[in-house]
Design a protein around this motif. Structure first.
Motif, PDB file in Angstrom:
ATOM      1  N   ALA A 184       0.965  -1.153   0.152  1.00 41.47           N
ATOM      2  CA  ALA A 184      -0.051  -0.017   0.024  1.00 41.47           C
ATOM      3  C   ALA A 184       0.913   1.236  -0.085  1.00 41.47           C
ATOM      4  O   ALA A 184       1.944   0.948   0.552  1.00 41.47           O
ATOM      5  N   ASP A 185       0.348   2.224  -0.696  1.00 43.75           N
ATOM      6  CA  ASP A 185       1.193   3.429  -0.616  1.00 43.75           C
ATOM      7  C   ASP A 185       1.095   4.218   0.787  1.00 43.75           C
ATOM      8  O   ASP A 185       0.136   5.069   0.873  1.00 43.75           O
ATOM      9  N   VAL A 186       1.785   3.761   1.749  1.00 42.09           N
ATOM     10  CA  VAL A 186       1.698   4.450   2.869  1.00 42.09           C
ATOM     11  C   VAL A 186       3.109   5.017   3.414  1.00 42.09           C
ATOM     12  O   VAL A 186       4.115   4.617   2.824  1.00 42.09           O
ATOM     13  N   ALA A 187       3.111   6.061   4.069  1.00 41.68           N
ATOM     14  CA  ALA A 187       4.195   6.609   4.504  1.00 41.68           C
ATOM     15  C   ALA A 187       5.106   5.959   5.415  1.00 41.68           C
ATOM     16  O   ALA A 187       4.473   5.171   6.154  1.00 41.68           O
ATOM     17  N   LEU A 188       6.251   5.952   5.188  1.00 47.31           N
ATOM     18  CA  LEU A 188       7.156   5.144   6.077  1.00 47.31           C
ATOM     19  C   LEU A 188       8.307   6.053   6.545  1.00 47.31           C
ATOM     20  O   LEU A 188       9.072   6.776   5.737  1.00 47.31           O
ATOM     21  N   SER A 189       8.803   5.963   7.697  1.00 43.50           N
ATOM     22  CA  SER A 189       9.915   6.312   8.442  1.00 43.50           C
ATOM     23  C   SER A 189      10.736   5.420   9.116  1.00 43.50           C
ATOM     24  O   SER A 189      10.113   4.513   9.630  1.00 43.50           O
ATOM     25  N   ILE A 190      11.894   5.769   9.273  1.00 43.09           N
ATOM     26  CA  ILE A 190      12.698   4.620  10.087  1.00 43.09           C
ATOM     27  C   ILE A 190      13.968   5.386  10.938  1.00 43.09           C
ATOM     28  O   ILE A 190      14.263   6.505  10.586  1.00 43.09           O
ATOM     29  N   THR A 191      13.872   4.760  12.190  1.00 44.81           N
ATOM     30  CA  THR A 191      14.869   5.420  13.070  1.00 44.81           C
ATOM     31  C   THR A 191      15.861   4.277  13.656  1.00 44.81           C
ATOM     32  O   THR A 191      15.344   2.969  13.485  1.00 44.81           O
ATOM     33  N   VAL A 238      16.844   7.636   9.986  1.00 41.56           N
ATOM     34  CA  VAL A 238      17.665   7.151   9.066  1.00 41.56           C
ATOM     35  C   VAL A 238      16.866   7.315   7.688  1.00 41.56           C
ATOM     36  O   VAL A 238      15.971   7.115   7.492  1.00 41.56           O
ATOM     37  N   GLU A 239      17.976   7.831   6.732  1.00 45.15           N
ATOM     38  CA  GLU A 239      17.416   8.488   5.638  1.00 45.15           C
ATOM     39  C   GLU A 239      17.293   7.424   4.623  1.00 45.15           C
ATOM     40  O   GLU A 239      17.842   6.353   4.381  1.00 45.15           O
ATOM     41  N   ILE A 240      16.025   7.290   4.025  1.00 43.13           N
ATOM     42  CA  ILE A 240      15.526   6.534   2.885  1.00 43.13           C
ATOM     43  C   ILE A 240      16.418   7.045   1.578  1.00 43.13           C
ATOM     44  O   ILE A 240      16.156   8.268   1.113  1.00 43.13           O
ATOM     45  N   GLU A 241      17.136   6.201   0.898  1.00 40.75           N
ATOM     46  CA  GLU A 241      17.868   6.572  -0.046  1.00 40.75           C
ATOM     47  C   GLU A 241      16.969   6.731  -1.295  1.00 40.75           C
ATOM     48  O   GLU A 241      17.171   7.701  -2.319  1.00 40.75           O
ATOM     49  N   GLU A 242      16.014   6.067  -1.597  1.00 41.10           N
ATOM     50  CA  GLU A 242      15.320   6.078  -2.808  1.00 41.10           C
ATOM     51  C   GLU A 242      13.897   5.603  -2.527  1.00 41.10           C
ATOM     52  O   GLU A 242      13.691   4.419  -1.881  1.00 41.10           O
ATOM     53  N   SER A 243      12.824   6.157  -3.162  1.00 42.10           N
ATOM     54  CA  SER A 243      11.516   5.918  -3.136  1.00 42.10           C
ATOM     55  C   SER A 243      10.775   5.726  -4.204  1.00 42.10           C
ATOM     56  O   SER A 243      10.915   6.780  -4.767  1.00 42.10           O
ATOM     57  N   THR A 244      10.165   4.688  -4.387  1.00 42.68           N
ATOM     58  CA  THR A 244       9.177   4.809  -5.777  1.00 42.68           C
ATOM     59  C   THR A 244       7.732   4.046  -5.217  1.00 42.68           C
ATOM     60  O   THR A 244       7.666   3.386  -4.234  1.00 42.68           O
ATOM     61  N   LYS A 245       6.792   4.290  -5.902  1.00 42.84           N
ATOM     62  CA  LYS A 245       5.486   3.788  -5.618  1.00 42.84           C
ATOM     63  C   LYS A 245       5.155   2.485  -6.559  1.00 42.84           C
ATOM     64  O   LYS A 245       3.872   2.284  -6.651  1.00 42.84           O
ATOM     65  N   SER A 246       6.016   1.972  -7.234  1.00 47.65           N
ATOM     66  CA  SER A 246       5.694   1.036  -8.334  1.00 47.65           C
ATOM     67  C   SER A 246       7.006   0.447  -8.591  1.00 47.65           C
ATOM     68  O   SER A 246       7.987   0.681  -8.096  1.00 47.65           O
ATOM     69  N   SER A 247       6.797  -0.853  -9.298  1.00 48.38           N
ATOM     70  CA  SER A 247       7.916  -1.707 -10.115  1.00 48.38           C
ATOM     71  C   SER A 247       7.348  -2.353 -11.271  1.00 48.38           C
ATOM     72  O   SER A 247       6.140  -2.573 -11.302  1.00 48.38           O
ATOM     73  N   THR A 248       8.374  -2.424 -12.208  1.00 47.04           N
ATOM     74  CA  THR A 248       7.900  -2.888 -13.516  1.00 47.04           C
ATOM     75  C   THR A 248       7.717  -4.409 -13.277  1.00 47.04           C
ATOM     76  O   THR A 248       7.141  -4.910 -14.327  1.00 47.04           O
ATOM     77  N   GLN A 249       8.049  -4.819 -12.212  1.00 49.39           N
ATOM     78  CA  GLN A 249       7.961  -6.221 -12.120  1.00 49.39           C
ATOM     79  C   GLN A 249       6.802  -6.888 -11.545  1.00 49.39           C
ATOM     80  O   GLN A 249       6.238  -8.175 -12.030  1.00 49.39           O
ATOM     81  N   GLY A 261       4.936   0.564  -2.956  1.00 49.73           N
ATOM     82  CA  GLY A 261       5.973   1.364  -2.198  1.00 49.73           C
ATOM     83  C   GLY A 261       7.153   0.409  -2.406  1.00 49.73           C
ATOM     84  O   GLY A 261       7.196  -0.784  -2.082  1.00 49.73           O
ATOM     85  N   ARG A 262       8.386   1.144  -2.709  1.00 51.03           N
ATOM     86  CA  ARG A 262       9.657   0.556  -2.817  1.00 51.03           C
ATOM     87  C   ARG A 262      10.746   1.304  -2.332  1.00 51.03           C
ATOM     88  O   ARG A 262      10.953   2.452  -2.734  1.00 51.03           O
ATOM     89  N   HIS A 263      11.218   1.041  -1.196  1.00 51.28           N
ATOM     90  CA  HIS A 263      12.266   1.951  -0.464  1.00 51.28           C
ATOM     91  C   HIS A 263      13.471   1.231  -0.271  1.00 51.28           C
ATOM     92  O   HIS A 263      13.649   0.366   0.438  1.00 51.28           O
ATOM     93  N   VAL A 264      14.562   1.941  -0.782  1.00 50.09           N
ATOM     94  CA  VAL A 264      15.804   1.718  -0.537  1.00 50.09           C
ATOM     95  C   VAL A 264      16.486   2.407   0.524  1.00 50.09           C
ATOM     96  O   VAL A 264      16.564   3.492   0.597  1.00 50.09           O
ATOM     97  N   VAL A 265      16.973   1.540   1.478  1.00 49.85           N
ATOM     98  CA  VAL A 265      17.227   2.113   2.918  1.00 49.85           C
ATOM     99  C   VAL A 265      18.597   1.466   3.460  1.00 49.85           C
ATOM    100  O   VAL A 265      18.755   0.325   3.544  1.00 49.85           O
ATOM    101  N   PRO A 266      19.789   2.470   3.419  1.00 47.92           N
ATOM    102  CA  PRO A 266      20.977   1.808   3.834  1.00 47.92           C
ATOM    103  C   PRO A 266      20.974   1.733   5.495  1.00 47.92           C
ATOM    104  O   PRO A 266      20.444   2.745   6.047  1.00 47.92           O
ATOM    105  N   MET A 267      21.259   0.557   6.035  1.00 48.78           N
ATOM    106  CA  MET A 267      21.045   0.365   7.376  1.00 48.78           C
ATOM    107  C   MET A 267      22.441  -0.175   7.703  1.00 48.78           C
ATOM    108  O   MET A 267      23.050  -0.932   7.412  1.00 48.78           O
ATOM    109  N   THR A 268      22.770   0.193   9.102  1.00 48.62           N
ATOM    110  CA  THR A 268      23.771  -0.251   9.893  1.00 48.62           C
ATOM    111  C   THR A 268      23.558  -1.504  10.896  1.00 48.62           C
ATOM    112  O   THR A 268      22.117  -1.855  10.720  1.00 48.62           O
TER     113      THR A 268
END
Length: 162
Positions: free
Chosen positions: A95-102, A109-120, A126-133
């Motif tokens: 679902a297209d919902v807001a996402l925040s990460i701590t 934690v900054e979300i590097e890239e977000s899109t609302k779909s995929s060609t797949q 929602g597709r969120h790329v997140v760099p995590m430690t």
């Protein structure tokens, strides 16, 4: 230049290029995996919370069906994810919902890239790329009008083993 040295250099370059792969191809492969698990599961239900100890989700080839709770401005809630490797993770949502990460210390934690779909597949809203430690991260959804959201978490450089 020595022919043997040149041949060795060319072979090494070719091997490196093959080993690194194409970023678009890797992205598509991760999306295929995300689609598969959003569509077919296996699924595990969990209810998000507004408290200090949210329920745990994992990147274990599973779809997490998260029930959101009433909060300020609509449905909301948090789950926690323990990253066992410092890398980029892709969080897929149904679902297209807001996402925040701590992170564990409460820093955003900054979300590097977000899109609302995929060609797949069309299931990815929602597709969120997140760099995590390494460590625990809190994923907070909403506020939204949706009463639930399904998620799949994959490593961006996933090895595609089931």
């Amino acid at each position: 230049m020595n022919k043997k040295l040149l041949a060795a250099l060319l072979m090494s370059t070719a091997l490196l290029a093959t080993a690194c792969g194409d970023d678009d191809e890797e992205e598509e492969n991760v999306d295929v995996e995300g689609c598969e698990h959003l569509q077919e599961g296996p699924a595990a239900p969990v209810t998000a919370t507004l408290t200090d100890t949210p329920p745990h989700v994992d990147n274990d080839h599973r779809r997490w069906d998260i029930t959101l709770v009433d909060g300020t401005g609509g449905k909301t809630g948090s789950v926690r994810f323990a990253a066992d490797e410092a890398t980029d993770y892709v969080i897929y949502t149904s679902a297209d919902v807001a996402l925040s990460i701590t992170n564990a210390s409460g820093a955003e934690v900054e979300i590097e890239e977000s899109t609302k779909s995929s060609t797949q597949c069309t299931e990815i809203k929602g597709r969120h790329v997140v760099p995590m430690t390494v460590g625990t991260h809190i994923l907070t959804f909403g506020p939204t009008t949706a009463s639930s959201v399904s998620i799949v978490i994959e490593e961006a450089a996933h090895d595609h083993e089931h």
